[in-house]
Design an enzyme around this catalytic site. Sequence first.
Site, PDB file in Angstrom:
ATOM      1  N   SER B 134       0.816  -1.218   0.000  1.00 25.02           N
ATOM      2  CA  SER B 134       0.000   0.000   0.000  1.00 25.02           C
ATOM      3  C   SER B 134       0.850   1.268   0.000  1.00 25.02           C
ATOM      4  O   SER B 134       1.568   1.526  -0.947  1.00 25.02           O
ATOM      5  CB  SER B 134      -0.984  -0.009   1.177  1.00 25.02           C
ATOM      6  N   HIS B 157      -3.203  -1.781  -4.359  1.00 28.77           N
ATOM      7  CA  HIS B 157      -4.668  -1.867  -4.350  1.00 28.77           C
ATOM      8  C   HIS B 157      -5.253  -0.461  -4.224  1.00 28.77           C
ATOM      9  O   HIS B 157      -4.542   0.471  -3.866  1.00 28.77           O
ATOM     10  CB  HIS B 157      -5.138  -2.781  -3.205  1.00 28.77           C
TER      11      HIS B 157
END
Lengths: 70, 275
Positions: B134, B157
Amino acid sequence: MILYSIVPPELVFQNFEQENCQRVIDRNGILLLVTDEGTGWGKILRIISTNPADFLNEQYQPGKKIFLGG
Amino acid sequence: MTINLPPYKPAQKGPGMKHAFEQQTRKKVQGSKKTEAIKEFGQIQMPQVRSDIQCITIIGQIEGHIIMSPQNKTTKYEHVIPQLVALEQSDEVKGLIIILNTVGGDVEAGLAIAEIIDSLNKPCVSLVLGGGHSIGVPIAVAADYSFIAETATMTIHPIRLTGLVVSVPQTYEYLEKMQDRVIRFVTSHSKITESNFRKLMFQTGELARDIGTVLVGKDAVKEGLVDEVGGLNKAIQKLYDLIRAREQGQYFRPQGSYPYRQSTEQEPPPGGGIQ
């Protein structure tokens, strides 16, 4: 705050209400994350430093008891 | 206390550094100060060793404006940012290695750390061990050169909003803006193209209960996100190479402009991203 993490937020904020008994103290310029047990003594959890040699310092090894003062 | 560093010897290989380290330790221990301190105060003087490269570890969650519950391991920006400022100022410090094993965290705090690493004037190498997921991705690519361990993973993501959300279209625009900040930073600091990064980000069928992609070691290099697969020895070697290049005047950090900007094939879509 926007959390961009692979850990689900319900896990991140689990026990959010719980009192935090961790503190950061300074010893000879090295920051140490310690648990404050309320007895004047604490236990070292983590060394916060960029100097790799600080992690070799025997005085400040994680798990060691440390006097926090009255 | 002033510390006299031995003159820096370039072109030393990995074990050479360890040798210098040991030598220095030995020298300091032999000093008379130690025995004096024991005699006078019953105090043991620990050998003071300062390496000319310093290390920052980005572990667990990156903690921003809200303190996380104590069961989370966190890296706090109020710790990391002053450290980076001190490293930039110090004459003793020649280079910096960033070791990442993070699951992500606060977007603003993560981007703040990434930006400050990017604007450092000293050679800086990052190494992803375990995971750099992330918001760990922008931090990993902010360094001059990045490494990833063969078994390490990076998850890309989409950003999502959690908790109580005002359900108006503007909320989604805001979210999109946040996401574009991350995408622009990553694509302008690594060799990955924006279209490819977006494709990985919105991939379905890769993650069990989410949208996105997990890149394992080599895949991250293949996609152009990270420069090379390697471990600590390679990272330190590269850092010393950069330090040497800097001493010979062959190295400079591009100020204010992103090093890989010219290699990104397209500009962000009109109206998209932050203006």
